[in-house]
Design an enzyme around this catalytic site. Structure first.
Site, PDB file in Angstrom:
ATOM      1  N   HIS A 208       0.877  -1.196   0.000  1.00  0.00           N
ATOM      2  CA  HIS A 208       0.000   0.000   0.000  1.00  0.00           C
ATOM      3  C   HIS A 208       0.902   1.231   0.000  1.00  0.00           C
ATOM      4  CE1 HIS A 208      -3.795   2.159   1.628  1.00  0.00           C
ATOM      5  NE2 HIS A 208      -2.912   3.094   1.307  1.00  0.00           N
TER       6      HIS A 208
ATOM      7  N   HIS B 215       1.550   5.376  -1.672  1.00  0.00           N
ATOM      8  CA  HIS B 215       1.165   6.559  -2.454  1.00  0.00           C
ATOM      9  C   HIS B 215       2.425   7.175  -3.051  1.00  0.00           C
ATOM     10  CE1 HIS B 215      -2.944   6.595  -0.844  1.00  0.00           C
ATOM     11  NE2 HIS B 215      -2.372   6.128   0.255  1.00  0.00           N
TER      12      HIS B 215
ATOM     13  N   LYS C  33      -9.173  -0.525  -5.982  1.00  0.00           N
ATOM     14  CA  LYS C  33      -9.245   0.136  -4.680  1.00  0.00           C
ATOM     15  C   LYS C  33     -10.613   0.758  -4.464  1.00  0.00           C
ATOM     16  CE  LYS C  33      -7.762   1.787  -0.838  1.00  0.00           C
ATOM     17  NZ  LYS C  33      -6.639   2.558  -0.393  1.00  0.00           N
TER      18      LYS C  33
ATOM     19  N   HIS D  14     -10.441   0.915   1.749  1.00  0.00           N
ATOM     20  CA  HIS D  14     -10.262   1.884   2.838  1.00  0.00           C
ATOM     21  C   HIS D  14     -11.513   1.751   3.703  1.00  0.00           C
ATOM     22  CE1 HIS D  14      -8.912   5.793   4.676  1.00  0.00           C
ATOM     23  NE2 HIS D  14     -10.142   5.649   5.151  1.00  0.00           N
TER      24      HIS D  14
ATOM     25  N   HIS E 188      -4.708  -0.787   5.764  1.00  0.00           N
ATOM     26  CA  HIS E 188      -4.271  -0.014   6.938  1.00  0.00           C
ATOM     27  C   HIS E 188      -5.204  -0.151   8.134  1.00  0.00           C
ATOM     28  CE1 HIS E 188      -7.087   2.784   5.161  1.00  0.00           C
ATOM     29  NE2 HIS E 188      -6.226   3.425   4.407  1.00  0.00           N
TER      30      HIS E 188
ATOM     31  N   ASP F  71       1.439   2.544   3.529  1.00  0.00           N
ATOM     32  CA  ASP F  71       0.581   3.719   3.357  1.00  0.00           C
ATOM     33  C   ASP F  71       1.426   4.993   3.445  1.00  0.00           C
ATOM     34  OD1 ASP F  71      -1.705   5.193   2.885  1.00  0.00           O
ATOM     35  OD2 ASP F  71      -2.390   5.130   4.960  1.00  0.00           O
TER      36      ASP F  71
HETATM   37  C1  NCD Z   1      -3.689   8.826   2.191  1.00  0.00           C
HETATM   38  C2  NCD Z   1      -3.240   9.883   1.196  1.00  0.00           C
HETATM   39  O1  NCD Z   1      -2.664  10.886   1.604  1.00  0.00           O
HETATM   40  O2  NCD Z   1      -3.455   9.695  -0.022  1.00  0.00           O
HETATM   41  N1  NCD Z   1      -3.714   9.430   3.503  1.00  0.00           N
HETATM   42  C3  NCD Z   1      -3.722   8.807   4.702  1.00  0.00           C
HETATM   43  O3  NCD Z   1      -3.833   9.470   5.732  1.00  0.00           O
HETATM   44  N2  NCD Z   1      -3.588   7.497   4.786  1.00  0.00           N
HETATM   45  C4  NCD Z   1      -5.000   8.255   1.784  1.00  0.00           C
HETATM   46  C5  NCD Z   1      -5.369   6.948   2.443  1.00  0.00           C
HETATM   47  O4  NCD Z   1      -4.644   5.967   2.367  1.00  0.00           O
HETATM   48  O5  NCD Z   1      -6.447   6.867   3.056  1.00  0.00           O
HETATM   49 ZN    ZN Z   2      -3.234   5.054   1.645  1.00  0.00          ZN
HETATM   50 ZN    ZN Z   3      -6.836   4.814   2.965  1.00  0.00          ZN
END
Ligand code: NCD
Ligand code: ZN
Ligand code: ZN
Length: 346
Positions: free
Chosen positions: A14, A16, A100, A137, A175, A248
């Site tokens: 996971h 970003h 997702k 999520h 998460h 995450d």
């Molecule tokens: C994530 C993001 O910034 O894209 N933020 C977070 O707090 N985890 C989005 C997500 O995974 O929910």
């Molecule tokens: Zn995330």
């Molecule tokens: Zn998330």
């Protein structure tokens, strides 16, 4: 005296990476240690079609510095207008590894997410048929549910009914932050997995709120009370196949976090492996770090494990930069609040 731990090279289930300058700045932080990562599709606009996913994968590979190897495992962002045929073609060609689901309004860039689950039923049935995992999520977004209860309420009112309605749908609870999430993941013996982040193994809600508000510890789902953190640590360090690492790691520019309406997300790509070694050693469970970071994820996703290795060494205090620079400003690296003596050395 130094101690070494050699494990199969880990993956991040996971992650970003964003796009453009941010992508270029953060990608090396992940590619340095991880062979592969499930790439979250919550860009603006989101990655909703196979064509978007292919173009995004190409941008990631173009941003990868010379000499580094990394395989982005792409995902699609589920909307109420997702075309099941496009999704199936993208999955069956190997382009995407999962889809997702963001409940609309649950988190960063989730406005195009799902409002009415009846409208995605046909797509989810198709995913069950072809074996495409759904990464969720798991938080309800209704204003009358307390933010600390949103995961537990989601499990009871959305996730469990959804899994009963669509048997065979393979689901990853993303998460997880609660003992309820751990227990629910443990209740199924197949087709259900859960990712756990690095930061949720380390912080509880006091870290965010005691002694002043700490925006760099604010993420979604928000960290819960200490007993929940302990349940997450027990699950992650147990070796149980149903739990695997999804950092995450979610970069936001500092000025957008240190703000009257600060963004949610902790950036942990840089120091995750050092922090995990610390947490696992603390539980006398270093021998299960490889299962959590390198073996259980591929097993759920039915992918081969990596053939190369990563070496962690315990010795001098681990060093990492406080911030990663981007042309638009810095991104703060997650600070565990204690010294760590494990470093990635190979
Ligand atoms: C994530 C993001 O910034 O894209 N933020 C977070 O707090 N985890 C989005 C997500 O995974 O929910
Ligand atoms: Zn995330
Ligand atoms: Zn998330």
């Amino acid at each position: 005296m130094s101690t070494e731990l050699k494990i199969t090279r880990p993956d991040d289930w996971h992650l970003h990476l964003r796009d453009g300058d941010m992508l270029a700045a953060v990608l090396p932080e992940t590619a340095r240690h991880f062979a592969r990562a499930i790439i979250m599709p919550n860009l603006v606009p989101p990655i909703v079609t196979g064509d978007h996913a292919r173009a995004y994968r190409d941008r990631i590979l173009t941003a990868l510095p010379e000499g580094m190897t990394f395989e982005p495992l792409m995902t699609l962002y589920l909307t109420e207008t997702t075309d099941p045929d496009d999704l199936a073609a993208a999955f069956e060609s190997g382009l995407i590894k999962a889809v997702k689901l963001y409940p609309a309004g649950a988190t960063t860039n989730s406005a195009s997410g799902v409002r009415n689950f009846e409208n995605v039923r046909a797509v989810l049935e198709r995913m069950a048929d072809i074996g495409c995992p759904l990464c969720i999520h798991g938080e309800v977004t209704t204003g009358d549910v307390d933010i600390f209860d949103r995961e537990a309420v989601f499990i009871d009112t959305v996730l469990d009914p959804l899994r009963r309605a669509i048997p065979g749908l393979r689901v990853v609870m993303e998460h997880i932050t609660t003992a309820d999430g751990v227990a629910y993941a443990q209740s199924a013996d197949q087709d259900l997995g859960a990712t756990i982040t690095t930061h949720h193994l380390i912080i509880n809600r006091n870290h965010i709120l005691v002694g002043g508000i700490k925006p760099h510890y604010y993420c979604l789902p928000v960290a819960k009370r200490e007993s929940h953190r302990q349940a997450l640590v027990a699950a992650a360090t147990s070796g149980d196949k149903r739990f695997f690492l999804g950092t995450d790691s979610a970069p936001h520019l500092d000025h957008l976090k240190e703000n009257a309406c600060g963004c949610a997300g902790c950036f942990t790509a840089t120091n995750t492996m050092s922090l995990l070694a610390h947490v696992f050693e603390d539980q006398n469970a270093l021998s299960n770090l490889e299962a959590f970071a390198s073996l259980n994820g591929p097993s759920f996703y039915k992918l081969p494990v990596n053939t190369d290795t990563l070496t962690l060494t315990k010795g001098a205090k681990a060093q990492w930069p406080d911030k990663i620079d981007t042309p638009q400003g810095p991104v703060t690296v997650f600070d565990p609040g204690f010294d760590v003596f494990w470093s990635v050395t190979d």
